[in-house]
Design a protein around this motif. Sequence first.
Motif, PDB file in Angstrom:
ATOM      1  N   GLY A 273      -9.285  15.081 -45.517  1.00  0.00           N
ATOM      2  CA  GLY A 273      -9.708  13.886 -44.788  1.00  0.00           C
ATOM      3  C   GLY A 273     -11.190  13.987 -44.462  1.00  0.00           C
ATOM      4  N   VAL A 274     -11.727  12.961 -43.799  1.00  0.00           N
ATOM      5  CA  VAL A 274     -13.161  12.959 -43.468  1.00  0.00           C
ATOM      6  C   VAL A 274     -13.394  12.584 -42.012  1.00  0.00           C
ATOM      7  CG1 VAL A 274     -14.368  12.648 -45.667  1.00  0.00           C
ATOM      8  CG2 VAL A 274     -13.243  10.684 -44.620  1.00  0.00           C
ATOM      9  N   ALA A 275     -14.433  13.206 -41.434  1.00  0.00           N
ATOM     10  CA  ALA A 275     -14.862  12.907 -40.068  1.00  0.00           C
ATOM     11  C   ALA A 275     -16.378  12.795 -40.074  1.00  0.00           C
ATOM     12  CB  ALA A 275     -14.416  14.004 -39.113  1.00  0.00           C
ATOM     13  N   LEU A 276     -16.910  11.929 -39.215  1.00  0.00           N
ATOM     14  CA  LEU A 276     -18.357  11.723 -39.122  1.00  0.00           C
ATOM     15  C   LEU A 276     -18.836  12.176 -37.751  1.00  0.00           C
ATOM     16  CD1 LEU A 276     -20.576  10.429 -40.963  1.00  0.00           C
ATOM     17  CD2 LEU A 276     -20.322   8.362 -39.552  1.00  0.00           C
ATOM     18  N   HIS A 277     -19.818  13.092 -37.752  1.00  0.00           N
ATOM     19  CA  HIS A 277     -20.365  13.647 -36.505  1.00  0.00           C
ATOM     20  C   HIS A 277     -21.752  13.080 -36.248  1.00  0.00           C
ATOM     21  CE1 HIS A 277     -17.539  17.293 -36.231  1.00  0.00           C
ATOM     22  NE2 HIS A 277     -17.209  16.693 -37.361  1.00  0.00           N
ATOM     23  N   ASP A 278     -22.074  12.889 -34.986  1.00  0.00           N
ATOM     24  CA  ASP A 278     -23.380  12.364 -34.583  1.00  0.00           C
ATOM     25  C   ASP A 278     -24.521  13.246 -35.115  1.00  0.00           C
ATOM     26  OD1 ASP A 278     -24.732  10.394 -32.574  1.00  0.00           O
ATOM     27  OD2 ASP A 278     -25.633  12.361 -32.191  1.00  0.00           O
TER      28      ASP A 278
ATOM     29  N   PRO B 212     -11.697  22.987 -40.399  1.00  0.00           N
ATOM     30  CA  PRO B 212     -12.918  22.658 -41.123  1.00  0.00           C
ATOM     31  C   PRO B 212     -12.766  22.942 -42.614  1.00  0.00           C
ATOM     32  CG  PRO B 212     -13.432  23.823 -39.100  1.00  0.00           C
ATOM     33  CD  PRO B 212     -11.947  23.902 -39.268  1.00  0.00           C
ATOM     34  N   GLY B 213     -13.457  22.132 -43.437  1.00  0.00           N
ATOM     35  CA  GLY B 213     -13.329  22.282 -44.883  1.00  0.00           C
ATOM     36  C   GLY B 213     -14.657  22.654 -45.505  1.00  0.00           C
ATOM     37  N   ALA B 214     -15.385  21.625 -45.975  1.00  0.00           N
ATOM     38  CA  ALA B 214     -16.678  21.853 -46.614  1.00  0.00           C
ATOM     39  C   ALA B 214     -17.775  21.902 -45.548  1.00  0.00           C
ATOM     40  CB  ALA B 214     -16.961  20.735 -47.607  1.00  0.00           C
ATOM     41  N   THR B 215     -18.861  22.580 -45.864  1.00  0.00           N
ATOM     42  CA  THR B 215     -20.049  22.541 -45.001  1.00  0.00           C
ATOM     43  C   THR B 215     -20.461  21.077 -44.811  1.00  0.00           C
ATOM     44  OG1 THR B 215     -20.743  24.670 -45.830  1.00  0.00           O
ATOM     45  CG2 THR B 215     -22.456  23.281 -44.864  1.00  0.00           C
ATOM     46  N   PRO B 216     -20.610  20.612 -43.563  1.00  0.00           N
ATOM     47  CA  PRO B 216     -20.974  19.198 -43.348  1.00  0.00           C
ATOM     48  C   PRO B 216     -22.331  18.887 -43.980  1.00  0.00           C
ATOM     49  CG  PRO B 216     -20.264  20.246 -41.301  1.00  0.00           C
ATOM     50  CD  PRO B 216     -20.435  21.340 -42.310  1.00  0.00           C
ATOM     51  N   PHE B 217     -22.507  17.649 -44.409  1.00  0.00           N
ATOM     52  CA  PHE B 217     -23.816  17.262 -44.964  1.00  0.00           C
ATOM     53  C   PHE B 217     -24.307  15.994 -44.289  1.00  0.00           C
ATOM     54  CE2 PHE B 217     -22.223  13.874 -47.693  1.00  0.00           C
ATOM     55  CZ  PHE B 217     -20.930  14.285 -47.985  1.00  0.00           C
ATOM     56  N   ARG B 218     -25.637  15.856 -44.290  1.00  0.00           N
ATOM     57  CA  ARG B 218     -26.291  14.766 -43.568  1.00  0.00           C
ATOM     58  C   ARG B 218     -26.185  13.459 -44.352  1.00  0.00           C
ATOM     59  NH1 ARG B 218     -30.707  14.638 -39.902  1.00  0.00           N
ATOM     60  NH2 ARG B 218     -31.027  16.892 -40.043  1.00  0.00           N
ATOM     61  N   THR B 219     -25.823  12.365 -43.666  1.00  0.00           N
ATOM     62  CA  THR B 219     -25.921  11.019 -44.243  1.00  0.00           C
ATOM     63  C   THR B 219     -26.753  10.200 -43.248  1.00  0.00           C
ATOM     64  OG1 THR B 219     -24.057   9.942 -43.121  1.00  0.00           O
ATOM     65  CG2 THR B 219     -23.520  11.287 -45.059  1.00  0.00           C
ATOM     66  N   SER B 220     -27.099   8.978 -43.609  1.00  0.00           N
ATOM     67  CA  SER B 220     -27.920   8.179 -42.688  1.00  0.00           C
ATOM     68  C   SER B 220     -27.160   7.849 -41.404  1.00  0.00           C
ATOM     69  CB  SER B 220     -28.392   6.902 -43.373  1.00  0.00           C
ATOM     70  OG  SER B 220     -27.258   6.164 -43.772  1.00  0.00           O
ATOM     71  N   LYS B 221     -25.815   7.872 -41.475  1.00  0.00           N
ATOM     72  CA  LYS B 221     -25.012   7.486 -40.300  1.00  0.00           C
ATOM     73  C   LYS B 221     -24.479   8.665 -39.489  1.00  0.00           C
ATOM     74  CE  LYS B 221     -24.597   2.888 -41.166  1.00  0.00           C
ATOM     75  NZ  LYS B 221     -24.067   2.480 -42.444  1.00  0.00           N
ATOM     76  N   GLY B 222     -24.573   9.860 -40.043  1.00  0.00           N
ATOM     77  CA  GLY B 222     -24.037  11.028 -39.326  1.00  0.00           C
ATOM     78  C   GLY B 222     -23.766  12.165 -40.293  1.00  0.00           C
ATOM     79  N   TRP B 223     -23.318  13.295 -39.734  1.00  0.00           N
ATOM     80  CA  TRP B 223     -22.917  14.438 -40.573  1.00  0.00           C
ATOM     81  C   TRP B 223     -21.514  14.173 -41.087  1.00  0.00           C
ATOM     82  CZ3 TRP B 223     -26.386  18.127 -41.687  1.00  0.00           C
ATOM     83  CH2 TRP B 223     -27.471  18.292 -40.827  1.00  0.00           C
ATOM     84  N   LEU B 224     -21.341  14.208 -42.400  1.00  0.00           N
ATOM     85  CA  LEU B 224     -20.009  13.967 -42.950  1.00  0.00           C
ATOM     86  C   LEU B 224     -19.305  15.308 -43.183  1.00  0.00           C
ATOM     87  CD1 LEU B 224     -18.268  11.524 -43.789  1.00  0.00           C
ATOM     88  CD2 LEU B 224     -18.843  12.113 -46.134  1.00  0.00           C
ATOM     89  N   HIS B 225     -18.114  15.396 -42.662  1.00  0.00           N
ATOM     90  CA  HIS B 225     -17.346  16.633 -42.761  1.00  0.00           C
ATOM     91  C   HIS B 225     -16.020  16.343 -43.468  1.00  0.00           C
ATOM     92  CE1 HIS B 225     -14.627  19.728 -40.582  1.00  0.00           C
ATOM     93  NE2 HIS B 225     -15.090  20.233 -41.698  1.00  0.00           N
TER      94      HIS B 225
END
Length: 313
Positions: free
Chosen positions: A230-235, A200-213
């Motif tokens: 890199g980036v991952a998108l969580h539900d 894990p890197g940065a604290t995930p933040f909310r986007t309209s499509k998911g949490w971006l990490h």
Amino acid sequence: MNLKNSMVHRFKGNPILTKGNVPYAVETVHNAAAVKILGEYLLVFRSHLRNGRSILGLARSKDGCNFVVAPEPFMVPAREGVFAEYEEFGIEDPRICQIDNDFLISYSAYSRHGVRIGLCKTSDFRSVERIALITQADYRNAVLFPAKFQGRYVRLDRPHTEIAPWSIWISYSPDLIHWGDSRVIMKPAPYHWDQMKIGPGATPFRTSKGWLHVYHGVFQTMDGAVYRLGVALHDLEDPAKILGVADEWILQPEEPCEVTGYVHNVVFTCGAIPEDDGTVKIYWGGADTVVCMGTAVIDDLVGLCLSAPRPPM
Ligand code: BMA
């Protein structure tokens, strides 16, 4: 503009912090957690002392680029109680997560017993209250989601053992102290830029499509390890569900201050701040020596996760 080759636009004034900016004796200033409070940007960064052990410092800024470091360290290893035993060798790599009026700070606590995750909180960035040591050894890189899910706190972290190397796990807690329901949700991809380890890197933040990490991945070369982002998108409802992990990295060591330093070829993030204009400021440590900053368009990062993904596991 070729977005594929420039997901993150580096700030021209990088590095934004060096040891020369710190009014007490340190050898590095890197791996900074970031938060924006009422228009002010705060970084809590890691610094090596001259004994090789780390402490945390604080810097403030009006624009997210020009920071002034506080005159005293923000947090040093505990001197008494159970935390003293587990922070003996230093505290490292903080992450900040705002939930309600509290700022929760997770960090790596090093000691002769290994490395584990400590959790503390502050409301004013003057005093800090330690909450608990929330993992056993060998865990690093815990980030909390800045929301509760069905009444529970959620964190990502990165345990490591010989038979379960360096993957991203999720855990849940009712009270920030007791954690469980753990499962692995993302692993390094074989013969890929993140094949050796991810975390894990940065604290995930909310986007309209998911949490971006924004996470880090490591590739072992004949010249040592290379740390990239890199980036991952969580539900949004179920953060254990990964909607997409971008196949490509978004940032790799290229600038002299990222390629050469205390540990060469490292970009390592502990913080990112989403802005109202649809961009995100990403902060990263360059070569474990300085703090750098860059911006990216959030939709581009989300698009990369969804349009060109690699399997999470
Ligand atoms: C990791 C941690 C980070 C560091 C990185 C690159 O294992 O120690 O703090 O930035 O290695 O050296």
